[in-house]
Design an enzyme around this catalytic site. Structure first.
Site, short mmCIF file in Angstrom:
data_model
loop_
_atom_site.label_atom_id
_atom_site.label_comp_id
_atom_site.label_asym_id
_atom_site.label_seq_id
_atom_site.Cartn_x
_atom_site.Cartn_y
_atom_site.Cartn_z
N TYR A 140 0.85 -1.19 0.00
CA TYR A 140 0.00 0.00 0.00
C TYR A 140 0.89 1.26 0.00
O TYR A 140 1.58 1.54 0.97
CB TYR A 140 -0.92 0.04 1.22
CG TYR A 140 -1.98 -1.04 1.27
CD1 TYR A 140 -2.21 -1.90 0.20
CD2 TYR A 140 -2.77 -1.19 2.40
CE1 TYR A 140 -3.19 -2.88 0.27
CE2 TYR A 140 -3.76 -2.17 2.48
CZ TYR A 140 -3.96 -3.01 1.41
OH TYR A 140 -4.93 -3.99 1.47
N SER A 141 0.85 1.98 -1.09
CA SER A 141 1.65 3.20 -1.26
C SER A 141 3.12 2.94 -0.96
O SER A 141 3.81 3.78 -0.38
CB SER A 141 1.10 4.33 -0.37
OG SER A 141 -0.19 4.70 -0.80
#
Length: 363
Positions: free
Chosen positions: A72-73
């Site tokens: 995630y990111s």
């Protein structure tokens, strides 16, 4: 699977699979934290200050489980979540996932021994903690023997760096392969599977749900609003709103035929009018009553969204409303599952699961 429940601060707590860990019926997904890359920037770009505010609201409501992933990111979600829970680590459960590619190098993906150890250490550093409560394999790695994966997870558990393990996005045979290896070699069994499940996407019910009930796995549900389609903003005769993230992210998620979508949104809107509840609250509440569901992961880009989603707990849909939603979201199962729906003889041998499951034998 046994579904022992407790209530605290208005939040219901359930056993996670066959483990002794109790998790809130609603948990919070930190996919909106960080906000980098084509997918996650469209989800949200919540920074540390706003993240801490959202965590405050969650804790006040009894949400104690926070889920993220290294991908995630590119790790930023873990970093922001870690900052948001700093100073109150003893009040929260942290769940993260690894296995999907974090780069183009040969050691940047998968669940080999080397990758798992490195990924765990990186997650601990980014989260600012000395242990991960639930460490999940984000995808099945066909290139690494299950024996190696389970042995490495065992080492991480014995070292105190991981408390419980689970899987995400595994097929039924892949889950059973891991459980069989764990049983053969005395490794810790997975206690959870993180799955896509919603009124729009009910494939989980065909194989993974009966497996969870039989083997003692708790379902952590991701994208419970059908990849953002069940927010109440989309419906029959209403085009996709200009600001909808689906303009940028629809291709990343499970596809949905328009007519199937509108059958579900029609039913949700009718029940919303009859009950005074918001459409997403009804969609989430329906999931909370489904067999084997331990926790439904909600996400929010802002405080308003979060508070609305929190309204999904503390009440129950009527049997009539539940039946209407069941019918609206029903799809014909593929072989070999459809005979159980269509032919009485098959159904007698393996009745379909409805409502709360019967307790499973403890292991």
């Amino acid at each position: 699977m046994e579904m022992d429940m407790e209530m605290d601060m208005g939040m219901e707590y359930r056993r996670l699979g066959g483990s002794g860990l109790r998790v809130p019926a609603l948990s919070f997904g930190a996919g909106t934290f960080g906000g980098s890359g084509p997918l996650f920037s469209a989800w949200g770009d919540t920074g540390p200050a706003e993240a801490r505010r959202l965590v405050d609201i969650c804790l006040d409501a009894g949400i104690t489980l926070f889920d993220t992933a290294d991908v995630y990111s590119d790790g930023a979600s873990e970093e922001v979540l870690g900052a948001a829970v700093r100073g109150r680590r003893d009040r929260v459960l942290l769940s993260t996932k690894t296995g999907l590619p974090m780069g183009d190098g040969p050691w940047d993906a998968g669940t080999s021994r080397s990758r798992l150890i490195t990924a765990c250490e990186d997650a601990l550093r980014r989260l600012g903690t000395d242990h991960i409560d639930l460490f999940q394999l984000h995808a099945y790695d066909a290139a690494t023997p299950a024996e190696e994966v389970l042995a490495t997870l065992d080492d991480l558990v014995r070292a105190g760096k991981v408390r419980y393990t689970g899987v995400s996005n595994f097929s039924g045979w892949q889950v059973m392969k891991h459980l069989a290896v764990a049983e053969r070699y005395g490794r810790p069994r997975h206690v959870a599977q993180q799955v896509y499940y919603s009124l729009l996407g009910r494939d989980y019910e065909w194989e993974l749900m009966p497996l969870a009930a039989e083997e003692g796995l708790g379902a952590l549900v991701w994208s419970p609003l059908g990849w953002g389609r069940l927010t109440g903003r989309i419906g029959r005769g209403r085009p996709l709103p200009a600001g909808s993230r689906l303009h940028d992210t629809a291709g990343y998620g499970p596809p949905v035929e328009d007519e199937h979508l509108y059958r579900v949104t029609d039913a949700l809107e009718e029940i919303a009018a009859e009950t005074g509840r918001a459409v997403p609250q009804i969609a989430l509440n329906w999931l909370l009553a489904r067999p084997t569901v331990a926790s439904v992961i909600i996400g929010a880009r802002n405080e308003e969204q979060l508070r609305q989603n929190l309204g999904a707990v503390g009440w129950t849909l009527s049997p009539e409303h539940t039946a209407r939603l069941d019918a609206a979201g029903a799809r014909t199962a593929p072989y070999p599952y459809f005979p159980y729906e269509r032919q009485e003889g098959f159904a007698r041998l393996s009745p379909p699961m409805t409502g709360r499951p019967a307790p499973a034998a403890s292991r």
